[in-house]
Design an enzyme around this catalytic site. Structure first.
Site, mmCIF file in Angstrom:
data_model
loop_
_atom_site.group_PDB
_atom_site.id
_atom_site.type_symbol
_atom_site.label_atom_id
_atom_site.label_comp_id
_atom_site.label_asym_id
_atom_site.label_seq_id
_atom_site.Cartn_x
_atom_site.Cartn_y
_atom_site.Cartn_z
ATOM 1 N N LYS A 268 0.862 -1.191 0.000
ATOM 2 C CA LYS A 268 0.000 0.000 0.000
ATOM 3 C C LYS A 268 0.890 1.229 0.000
ATOM 4 C CE LYS A 268 -3.192 2.699 2.920
ATOM 5 N NZ LYS A 268 -4.055 2.736 4.126
ATOM 6 N N ASP A 273 -2.455 10.324 3.329
ATOM 7 C CA ASP A 273 -3.864 9.955 3.503
ATOM 8 C C ASP A 273 -4.591 11.004 4.337
ATOM 9 O OD1 ASP A 273 -6.303 8.736 3.777
ATOM 10 O OD2 ASP A 273 -5.588 7.120 5.116
ATOM 11 N N LYS A 280 -10.081 13.175 7.617
ATOM 12 C CA LYS A 280 -9.620 12.802 8.950
ATOM 13 C C LYS A 280 -9.592 14.023 9.864
ATOM 14 C CE LYS A 280 -6.503 8.975 7.762
ATOM 15 N NZ LYS A 280 -7.164 7.942 8.554
ATOM 16 N N ASP A 291 1.675 6.485 5.443
ATOM 17 C CA ASP A 291 0.683 5.546 4.929
ATOM 18 C C ASP A 291 1.174 4.814 3.671
ATOM 19 O OD1 ASP A 291 -1.717 4.328 5.491
ATOM 20 O OD2 ASP A 291 -2.921 5.722 4.288
ATOM 21 N N ASP A 350 -12.115 7.232 3.454
ATOM 22 C CA ASP A 350 -10.907 7.029 4.258
ATOM 23 C C ASP A 350 -10.513 5.545 4.304
ATOM 24 O OD1 ASP A 350 -8.748 7.723 5.785
ATOM 25 O OD2 ASP A 350 -9.885 8.006 7.650
ATOM 26 N N GLU A 352 -9.394 3.829 1.985
ATOM 27 C CA GLU A 352 -8.860 3.890 0.622
ATOM 28 C C GLU A 352 -7.801 2.827 0.346
ATOM 29 O OE1 GLU A 352 -7.606 5.486 3.051
ATOM 30 O OE2 GLU A 352 -5.477 5.113 2.767
ATOM 31 N N ARG A 354 -7.688 -0.348 0.973
ATOM 32 C CA ARG A 354 -8.240 -1.575 0.379
ATOM 33 C C ARG A 354 -8.661 -1.351 -1.069
ATOM 34 N NH1 ARG A 354 -12.750 -1.792 5.028
ATOM 35 N NH2 ARG A 354 -11.035 -0.748 6.088
HETATM 36 N N1 BES Z 1 -4.202 4.693 6.789
HETATM 37 C C1 BES Z 1 -5.362 4.481 7.579
HETATM 38 C C2 BES Z 1 -5.126 3.494 8.718
HETATM 39 C C3 BES Z 1 -4.390 4.041 9.890
HETATM 40 C C4 BES Z 1 -5.005 4.883 10.791
HETATM 41 C C5 BES Z 1 -3.094 3.667 10.105
HETATM 42 C C6 BES Z 1 -4.304 5.347 11.890
HETATM 43 C C7 BES Z 1 -2.398 4.127 11.222
HETATM 44 C C8 BES Z 1 -3.000 4.969 12.097
HETATM 45 C C9 BES Z 1 -6.469 3.900 6.704
HETATM 46 O O1 BES Z 1 -6.496 4.348 5.403
HETATM 47 C C10 BES Z 1 -7.745 4.316 7.330
HETATM 48 O O2 BES Z 1 -8.019 5.470 7.339
HETATM 49 N N2 BES Z 1 -8.474 3.348 7.857
HETATM 50 C C11 BES Z 1 -9.696 3.606 8.518
HETATM 51 C C12 BES Z 1 -10.684 2.598 8.001
HETATM 52 C C13 BES Z 1 -12.106 2.894 8.369
HETATM 53 C C14 BES Z 1 -12.578 4.140 7.659
HETATM 54 C C15 BES Z 1 -12.943 1.712 7.980
HETATM 55 C C16 BES Z 1 -9.478 3.447 10.013
HETATM 56 O O3 BES Z 1 -8.701 2.582 10.417
HETATM 57 O O4 BES Z 1 -10.063 4.234 10.763
HETATM 58 ZN ZN ZN Z 2 -4.716 4.940 4.623
HETATM 59 MN MN MN Z 3 -7.553 6.160 5.189
#
Ligand code: BES
Ligand code: ZN
Ligand code: MN
Length: 501
Positions: A268, A273, A280, A291, A350, A352, A354
């Protein structure tokens, strides 16, 4: 850093610093005993007086030790002999190296490979020393106008071994440790770079550099318009919100005949992000430059494999894009068609990672992979589940999962498996498309993996969620380079097994 192995009596060594262990409580290691013997009990006196108890991580630097040929002796507290685990060993190696580096020893002879670490042989201990040294002295000052340089930095470490027979073992361990360190440091460098420098185009340029740098390497970059016409609608739904064009970067290392199915690693590579329209919150958002930690780690592993020249075929695919809110960004509720033909209702922009990964995972079918492993900072939920110690592992193939678990134990770059049972898939149901990109609050790491599993049915697959392990926050903020050691070990083990057949 230069590393050497040498056998011979340590009493006679002329060196800036001789590094020896002391166990708790006040028990000298074999090398410390030898120095003690030629110095009329100088070390045992010090230990008796209470200056060094041998507590784990305790450190005492001695100058002008009588009769000793070396300039300094560094006593390293090792804790209880029987409690010296992999992790405790690694910790004291790092501490010893820092001490030498900060106190003006430009070279040293280390006797720490003689310590008994439960179940570990000499090769493991030397390799671990090399890796720990390189990690302890890693700095990222590329972007500072003034570099603070150590006046007399540590430049060379010689490992003392007991017999000449051990020299070959030691040298091979050094080579391996250095190869892993080079890849890991590359991963750290890439991930530490901010989003305004390390964007998808930057990653593509870095990948192309490897073609010149190493043999057997080729590189291909697909740009956003090619991805669009190919039908990678999920990928493009993320990249199109940004001014920075997305890229699908493929690196190919050909270390074996064409007929050998490749190991495929997918990373990834969200170079920043913001969350997109599902923006966010502001606090700590700078850390979303990390990210692309998955991309950095598969890139770094690729470098390690090139350094080692392993006899395998390796394909690394990096899904590089920036997730931004804009007039062209995807809206929550939008439905897109992935490269696999499956349609996705994007309920949260968010989620994204996947979306870019699912198209990359379909794309790699063309390489007829032996196994596919994707690496991603995919969910905050994995930090709730496992904290910052273990990387989350999910897989559709038990033997592959076990192989990865073993590589994790071997390297200390550890992982922990979570289930992806059929039942978890329910939370991705959609009224408007084949499924959504959003599970509920429960088991967020697992439902994210379940989403990916819908695109990996044709091959053996494992997913590593490194959101908790790819970087550290706070004062020491920075990329860790994990899981380069794990992945490199996994590939080394496969290469070795193939050679045995
Ligand atoms: N890059 C983030 C995951 C992340 C968040 C990594 C905080 C490290 C610290 C990912 O793209 C994301 O935003 N995931 C969301 C998914 C949710 C919207 C289903 C998450 O984990 O909140
Ligand atoms: Zn992300
Ligand atoms: Mn995200």
């Amino acid at each position: 850093m230069e590393f050497l192995v040498k056998s011979g009596s340590i009493e006679k060594q002329r060196t800036a610093a001789l590094v020896v262990g002391v166990y708790e409580t006040r028990k000298l290691s074999p090398s410390a005993e030898k120095i003690d013997a030629i110095t009329d009990g100088y070390l045992s006196n010090i230990v008796k007086r209470g200056d060094m108890e041998g507590k784990h991580g305790q450190m005492l630097l001695l100058h002008n030790v009588p009769n000793a040929a070396c300039e300094r002796v560094l006593l390293v507290g090792c804790g209880k002999e029987r409690e010296l685990t992999d992790a405790r060993y690694a910790k004291l190696l790092a501490a010893a190296v820092r001490k030498l580096h900060d106190t003006g020893s430009t070279e040293a002879i280390s006797c720490l490979a003689e310590l008994n670490v439960k179940g570990r042989d000499l090769a493991w201990k030397i390799r671990s020393s090399v890796e720990q040294t390189e990690q302890a002295l890693y700095t990222f000052d590329e972007l500072k106008s003034k570099k603070d340089s150590t006046r007399k930095p540590l430049r060379r470490i010689t490992f003392n071994v007991s017999t000449r027979k051990d020299l070959v073992v030691g040298e091979q361990a050094i080579e391996q440790g250095q190869a892993i360190a080079v890849g890991r440091n590359k991963a750290r460098d890439l991930a530490n770079l901010p989003g305004n420098i390390c964007n998808p185009t930057y990653l593509a340029i870095e990948a192309k550099k490897l073609v010149k740098q190493y043999d057997k390497v080729s590189c291909r970059v697909l740009d956003e318009s090619e991805l669009e016409s190919m039908g990678a609608g999920a990928f493009v739904s993320v990249s199109k919100g940004s001014e920075q064009p997305g890229k699908l970067i493929t690196l190919h290392y050909k270390g074996a005949p064409n007929g050998d199915k490749p190991v495929v690693l997918v990373g990834k590579g969200i170079t920043f992000d913001t969350g997109g329209i599902s923006l966010k919150p502001g606090a700590g958002m700078d850390e979303m430059k990390f990210d692309m930690g998955g991309a950095a780690s598969v890139f770094g592993t690729f470098v390690s494999v090139c350094e080692l020249g392993l006899p395998i075929n390796l394909v690394v695919v990096i899904a590089a894009a920036e997730n931004m809110p804009s007039g062209r960004a995807t809206r929550p509720g939008d439905v897109v068609t992935s490269l696999s033909g499956q349609t996705i209702e994007i309920l949260n922009t968010d989620a994204e990672g996947r979306l870019v990964l699912c198209d990359a995972l379909t794309f790699v079918e063309r390489y007829d992979p032996d196994v596919v492993i994707d690496v991603a900072t995919l969910t905050g939920a994995v930090i709730i589940a496992l904290g910052h110690e273990a990387t989350g592992l999910m897989s559709n193939h038990n033997p592959l999962a076990h192989e990865l678990e073993n590589a994790g134990e071997q390297t200390g770059d550890r992982i922990w498996r979570l289930p992806i049972w059929e039942e978890y898939h329910d939370s991705l149901k959609s009224n408007f498309a084949d499924f959504t990109n959003l599970g509920g609050r429960a088991a967020g790491t697992i439902t994210a993996a379940c989403f990916l599993a819908k695109f990996t049915r044709k091959y053996q697959w494992a997913h590593l969620d490194i959101a908790g392990t790819a970087w550290v926050s706070g004062k020491q903020k920075g990329a860790t380079g994990r899981p380069v050691p794990l992945l490199t070990q996994f590939i080394m083990d496969r290469a070795a097994r193939k050679a045995d057949k």
